[in-house]
Enzyme design. Sequence first.
Site, short mmCIF file in Angstrom:
data_model
loop_
_atom_site.label_atom_id
_atom_site.label_comp_id
_atom_site.label_asym_id
_atom_site.label_seq_id
_atom_site.Cartn_x
_atom_site.Cartn_y
_atom_site.Cartn_z
N PRO A 24 13.92 52.74 0.12
CA PRO A 24 14.79 53.84 -0.31
C PRO A 24 14.27 55.20 0.13
O PRO A 24 13.07 55.40 0.30
CB PRO A 24 14.77 53.74 -1.85
CG PRO A 24 14.34 52.34 -2.13
CD PRO A 24 13.42 51.96 -1.01
N CYS A 25 15.19 56.14 0.30
CA CYS A 25 14.82 57.52 0.61
C CYS A 25 14.57 58.24 -0.70
O CYS A 25 15.48 58.45 -1.49
CB CYS A 25 15.94 58.21 1.38
SG CYS A 25 15.54 59.89 1.89
N GLN A 26 13.31 58.58 -0.95
CA GLN A 26 12.94 59.26 -2.18
C GLN A 26 12.14 60.51 -1.83
O GLN A 26 12.34 61.10 -0.78
CB GLN A 26 12.13 58.30 -3.07
CG GLN A 26 12.96 57.09 -3.52
CD GLN A 26 12.11 56.03 -4.18
OE1 GLN A 26 11.24 55.46 -3.55
NE2 GLN A 26 12.39 55.74 -5.44
N ASN A 63 16.15 53.12 7.03
CA ASN A 63 16.34 54.08 5.95
C ASN A 63 17.63 54.86 6.20
O ASN A 63 18.22 54.75 7.28
CB ASN A 63 15.14 55.03 5.87
CG ASN A 63 14.92 55.59 4.48
OD1 ASN A 63 15.79 56.24 3.92
ND2 ASN A 63 13.75 55.34 3.92
#
Length: 452
Positions: free
Chosen positions: A100-102, A146
């Site tokens: 995930p893009c966090q 991503n």
Amino acid sequence: MDNKEIRVIELFAGVGGFRIGLEGYNGKSASSNFNKKMSSNYNVIWSNQFEPLTPNNQYASIVYEAKFGKEGHSNQDIEKVIETNFDSIPNHDLLVGGFPCQDYSVATTLKNSKGLIGKKGVLWWSIYSIIKKKEKDKPKFLFLENVDRLLVSPSLQRGRDFAVILSCLYEQGYAVEWRIINAADYSMPQRRKRIYIIAYHQSSSIYKKIISCTPKDWILNKGVLGKAFPVLKNELDSNRGCISNDPKIVSDEFNKGKKVSPFFNSGLFLNGEFTTFKTKPEIRPLYPLKKILQNINDVSYDFYISPELKLKKELEKKQIDSETIYIKNELDMWKYLKGKKKEERINKINGFKYKYAEGSMTFPDDLDKPSRTIITGEGGKSPSRFKHVIQQESVYRRLTPIELERLNMFPDNHTKFEGITDSKRAFFMGNALVVGVIEKIGLELFKQINNG
């Protein structure tokens, strides 16, 4: 490793998109709709899938085990595996995962011996921990996916998150190439734009090929991504820059105060320097949405949108651009949500009135174009602005789980399993990747490994 089995571990595995793309499914390839044989030397020897938000309901892992078996599969929080049972993660040649893009900002730990940790973005730091702890047998390759906004986040320090990842990989001895690919540009059925990242360890034969040519030649002509998904060779906007091999410095200082990311949609990072280009794809014939549809006779009435079905609440009245519309039934509600709006709304918490506006969306979805991107909220009967609605013959309807699987190039009913709802199956596909992209990149990566 030439002409030998390539040992793979699959992290954040979901329902197995990377695995199907690399291994094929039942010996057949996604790009042929699973009709043609696929010879693959990739072998997923270990996988991990854990959903921390629903620790007692691990539905994706259940589906993964149902399709690929329990042997070599972990359904434990990957952080706990790394901390308490790291030896269970086998040595491998290729690490893959869609993380995930966090927030990838960095903080130092209390004890300097533990090095760096992420404040958030835990799943990236799991990848980093694995390659760092595999000190004597690091994977020669990483293949990651991503969302494309990774290149421009966060908003107050554009590009920092991606730069932190590059810094971590540089520190561990890798060169990196990346590319944003829209699957629909290459004859795949969904407009799904994602960044694909491949890292090559300095001990690999491909690393040696990279240092022997220019970054531009690698990105446009000789690299894995450029060969798998060709781009136009015309004059390109480009940029160059340097990144430290100290992720903490990068986190604190990279592009500080700048409003524009230095990273374009294609690039190469080698020995602390990145070269990036705005490439354009060599567009292939489009794959229309209508080609993945089931026969209307095979679609349950549960997916129909009825103009006769009255809304449960009383007749709704909406004021849009000085025009009053009346929402009488389910179909009217879908049309309203998809339509152009300029109206006054009231905040339910504080009673504040404000003007709300949004443009219209195509209704129903165009069957002669590739599908819009599937989202995690695609399932369920409730009307929504972002769910797909098609008109097939005289029927308005939502997409079925099989059709959503086809848009990501999974086998039909891959996610069908006892206790797994249609909404959950739609959620899986909203989180999944386009298997055909993985397959093409995997085939080219294997070719370059064996031509080293």
